[in-house]
Design a protein around this motif. Structure first.
Motif, short mmCIF file in Angstrom:
data_model
loop_
_atom_site.label_atom_id
_atom_site.label_comp_id
_atom_site.label_asym_id
_atom_site.label_seq_id
_atom_site.Cartn_x
_atom_site.Cartn_y
_atom_site.Cartn_z
N GLU A 140 8.81 -11.51 5.12
CA GLU A 140 8.75 -12.43 6.26
C GLU A 140 7.49 -12.17 7.06
O GLU A 140 7.05 -11.02 7.16
N GLY A 141 6.94 -13.19 7.69
CA GLY A 141 5.76 -13.03 8.55
C GLY A 141 4.50 -12.80 7.73
O GLY A 141 4.50 -12.93 6.50
N GLU A 142 3.42 -12.46 8.41
CA GLU A 142 2.17 -12.23 7.69
C GLU A 142 1.40 -11.04 8.27
O GLU A 142 0.20 -11.08 8.46
N ASP A 143 2.16 -9.94 8.54
CA ASP A 143 1.54 -8.72 9.06
C ASP A 143 0.50 -8.17 8.09
O ASP A 143 -0.50 -7.60 8.51
N PHE A 144 0.79 -8.26 6.78
CA PHE A 144 -0.20 -7.75 5.83
C PHE A 144 -0.35 -8.71 4.66
O PHE A 144 0.55 -9.53 4.38
N LEU A 145 -1.47 -8.59 4.00
CA LEU A 145 -1.73 -9.36 2.78
C LEU A 145 -2.71 -8.54 1.95
O LEU A 145 -3.78 -8.16 2.44
N TYR A 146 -2.30 -8.22 0.71
CA TYR A 146 -3.20 -7.52 -0.20
C TYR A 146 -3.41 -8.40 -1.42
O TYR A 146 -2.44 -8.83 -2.05
N LEU A 147 -4.66 -8.69 -1.71
CA LEU A 147 -4.99 -9.49 -2.88
C LEU A 147 -5.64 -8.57 -3.91
O LEU A 147 -6.53 -7.77 -3.56
N VAL A 148 -5.18 -8.64 -5.15
CA VAL A 148 -5.76 -7.84 -6.23
C VAL A 148 -6.08 -8.76 -7.39
O VAL A 148 -5.22 -9.54 -7.82
N LEU A 149 -7.31 -8.67 -7.91
CA LEU A 149 -7.65 -9.46 -9.10
C LEU A 149 -7.07 -8.77 -10.33
O LEU A 149 -7.14 -7.55 -10.44
N PRO A 150 -6.49 -9.54 -11.26
CA PRO A 150 -5.98 -8.92 -12.48
C PRO A 150 -7.13 -8.59 -13.43
O PRO A 150 -8.26 -9.02 -13.23
N VAL A 151 -6.83 -7.78 -14.45
CA VAL A 151 -7.80 -7.47 -15.50
C VAL A 151 -7.46 -8.35 -16.69
O VAL A 151 -6.29 -8.41 -17.11
N ARG A 152 -8.45 -9.08 -17.23
CA ARG A 152 -8.20 -9.89 -18.43
C ARG A 152 -8.14 -8.96 -19.63
O ARG A 152 -9.02 -8.15 -19.83
#
Lengths: 367, 367
Positions: free
Chosen positions: B352-364
Motif C-alpha cells: 500500500e502507498g508509495e513510500d518506496f520503489l526499487y526498480l531492477v533491470l533483469p539479465v537477459r
C-alpha cells in the motif's frame, strides 16, 4: 550416505573442524571436510597435515558412507540454512544434497579414499586439566612465541608436566612467558614442544568452563580431547632452550602495582611511543610513585600512578609492545614488578604463588 | 585557551566532527580539528572541503582561543582517557595539554588562521523531518548511487521537496531506488543533487529517534542540522536524470512476497551465484510459488517459497547484487514484485502507498 541432524549441531561441528582445513593448498583434499556416517553417528574431520580436528555431530544415520566436501562451501551453506532439521544425502557420484525446508542445495564432493588418516596418539597416560584453565594458559603464553623462523624451536610452546602441575613456556629472545596450572590428577613427568601457531588455534576452540580437557603425547604429536572435539597437533623437533637459566635468582627492587590502572597508563602512553616510531616507554619508579612517559615529534604523554616499592629508585625503558602484551595477559588485580638494574631482565609475578611469570628485557637508552 | 569538559562529551563531539576530516591530504589543515573556545562554549569543526561538520561540546571556558589539532591523534588521546573531567589548555605556541587524573598529554597544534570557514547556508526556508526517518531514507537509496564517474551526476542522491513530501532518488543504470517521507511541515518546492558518498556518511551520524533534522539549501551546498551537529555538503552541478520516464506506466504481473523469507532464499542462492562467477539468480513465478535457482561448477541451489500472484507465469533472471540490495533495504513485512516481461524492468513496491520503489533491470539469458 544419508543422515538427518539439527542445523545448529552441524554448524557447530563444521565451524570447529574446519579450523584445521587448509585455505589454499596444492592438495585439494586438505581444503575439504571428511564427512563419515556410520552406526556410531556422524563425524567430521579436517586436517592441513600440521593439525587435525575431529568433531562428532548428533544425527540419525539412515545410510552409512564417507565423502569429502569443500569445507568452506559446506560451512557457508549450512550457516545460511533455516534452523531445524537438515537432511544430508550423498549419491554414488559423491554429489551431496543438503535439504532444509524449501531449500535444497547440491554440492559436488570427492571420494574420501585419499583423505589422510589423523595420526594415532595413545591415551594410556592422559593428562587432565579444566578446559578454561588450559585455554587461558595457552593465551597467556602464546603471545610470546617467536614469529621468526631463524630458531624454529622458539616458534613452539614448551609444555612440561611434573606431578600435578602443567607448565607452558614461550620466549622469543626479548621476553619470556611462563604459566603454571594444576592438573586434575598427578601425571608423572613429560615434556614436549608444541607448534605455537596451532596450539593457539586449538586454545581458541576450548570452552569457558571447568569441563576436563585431556592431553596425551606421542613422540610426534599432541592430542587434545574434550567432550566436543579431538585435536591432533604436530610437535616440533629439537631441544627447547633451558629457560630456567634466563631467570634472575633474586631481585633488588620490587614494586606492587594495580594491573588495570597500569594497563590503562601504558595504553595511553603507547600512543606517542608508536607515533614516534621509537616504540619506547620510560618507567620511573620512586618509592610510592610510578611514572611512565613517551614522546614523539607531535607531543608527549606523562602518566603517574601510586605504587608500593621496596628497594632503590630506578629509571628503565621498555619496548611498548613487549611490556603491553605482558601486562595485558595478567588477570590478577595486583602483581609485582621485580628488577635489579635498568640493563637486566624485569620480571612480572603474582603477589603470591607462581602461577605466572613474565620476563621482559629492557631497552638500553642513551643518558 | 583553556576549558574543562567531560571526557564522554568531548569524545562524542570529536568522533562526529572528525568524520569530515581528511585522512591523508596535501593540505595538513584538512586533517585537523579546529577547536574554538569562546563565551558561547566549545566548538569542533572539521572539513575536507567536500563536507564540513561542526559540533558543540558542553564546557566551562576559562580562556577563549582557537587551535588546530590532529583529528586522528586527539580522537585517540581522548578515547583512552579515564571517564570524568578533562582539562584542555593551549599555550601561545599552539601546544595543547590534555589532562585527566594522573594522565597528561601534550600535543603540538597549529594556528587556526588557515582553517577554511564552513560555507554559509541561509536557513530562512528550512525543511524539517524526523532524523531517524531521514537516516533510513538515505540508507535505503544510497546503495543505488553509481560508483563510476563516467556520469558524475549519478554519483549523487537526487533530493526533491514538494509540499510536505521529501523524495530521495538514486540510480546507476542497472537499478533505481526511490524513497519518500513526510516532512514535519510543508516546505514549498526545491530540488538538488547531493554528493552520494557524503550524504551517506552524514546519514550514519543521524540518531535513531524522532528528533527533527533540519535541511536547508543554497545554490552550492546542503546544510543538515540536528541538536548535536551541523553538516555542510557540496551539491553536484548539472541536471539529474528525468527518472520518472524510467518507470513503467503499468504492470501485467504482480506477486506478493514475504520480505524476510525472500531475503533468506536469495541469501542462500547467492552463494552458488557468486561461486559460479555468473552472479545470476533465476526466478520462476508460478501462481502460488516462487522458486529461485543458482548454479556453479560446484553445485546448485534451489529455493521455493509460497507467494500470491496475479497475472501470467514468468521466468526472469537478476544480477545477485542488485536484487539482494533492493530486497535487503525493504523494512516492510510484505511487498509486491511487479513485472511485465523478462526483458523489462521489475519494480518492488509496498503493498500500500508509495513510500518506496526499487526498480531492477533483469539479465537477459540464453534460452
Amino acid at each position: 550416505m544419508k543422515f538427518i541432524c539439527q542445523k545448529d549441531d552441524l554448524m557447530q561441528g563444521l565451524s570447529i573442524a574446519s579450523k584445521a582445513s587448509a585455505t589454499r593448498s596444492p592438495q585439494p583434499v586438505l581444503e575439504c571436510v571428511c564427512v563419515s556416517a556410520d552406526l556410531s553417528g556422524v563425524r567430521l574431520q579436517c586436517t592441513d597435515l600440521q593439525m587435525g580436528i575431529e568433531t562428532a555431530v548428533p544425527a540419525m544415520v539412515a545410510e552409512e558412507g564417507r565423502v569429502l566436501l569443500s569445507a568452506r562451501l559446506l560451512n557457508e551453506i549450512v550457516r545460511k540454512l533455516p534452523s531445524g532439521e537438515v537432511t544430508v544425502s550423498v549419491n554414488a557420484s559423491n554429489r551431496a544434497t543438503i535439504s532444509a525446508g524449501g531449500s535444497k542445495t547440491t554440492l559436488q564432493g570427492a571420494s574420501a579414499e585419499d583423505f589422510p588418516a589423523l595420526p594415532a596418539v595413545p591415551e594410556d597416560a592422559p593428562i587432565e586439566i579444566p578446559q578454561a584453565l588450559l585455554r587461558d594458559m595457552i593465551r597467556q603464553t602464546g603471545f610470546a612465541v617467536s614469529q621468526e623462523d631463524t630458531r624454529p624451536i622458539l616458534m613452539g610452546i614448551y609444555l612440561e608436566v611434573e606431578e600435578d602441575t602443567l607448565t607452558l613456556v614461550a620466549l622469543d629472545g626479548f621476553r619470556l612467558a611462563r604459566r603454571r596450572g594444576r592438573l586434575l590428577s598427578p601425571a608423572g613427568r613429560v615434556t614436549a614442544v608444541v607448534s605455537g601457531h596451532y596450539f593457539i588455534e586449538a586454545g581458541k576452540i576450548l570452552g569457558d568452563d571447568e569441563a576436563p580437557a585431556r592431553l596425551a603425547l606421542s613422540k610426534t604429536h599432541l592430542l587434545l580431547r574434550t567432550k566436543g572435539f579431538t585435536v591432533i597437533i604436530r610437535l616440533l623437533e629439537g631441544e627447547y632452550i633451558k629457560y630456567r637459566q634466563l631467570l634472575p635468582p633474586s631481585y633488588a627492587i620490587s614494586t606492587r602495582v594495580r594491573c588495570g590502572e597500569l594497563a590503562d597508563c601504558i595504553d595511553r602512553a603507547s600512543l606517542m611511543a608508536r607515533e614516534g616510531k621509537n616504540n619506547l616507554l620510560r618507567f620511573s619508579i620512586r618509592k610510592d610513585k610510578l611514572s611512565i612517559t613517551s614522546n614523539s615529534e607531535m607531543g608527549e604523554v606523562y602518566e603517574e600512578m601510586d605504587v608500593e616499592t621496596t628497594g632503590s629508585d630506578i629509571d628503565i625503558a621498555f619496548n611498548v609492545r613487549y611490556i603491553t602484551e605482558a601486562v595485558k595477559s595478567i588477570d590478577e588485580e595486583q602483581f609485582l614488578f621485580q628488577l635489579n638494574s635498568n640493563i637486566s631482565p624485569c620480571v612480572l609475578v603474582p603477589t603470591e604463588g607462581e602461577d605466572f611469570l613474565y620476563l621482559v628485557l629492557p631497552v638500553r637508552t642513551a643518558g
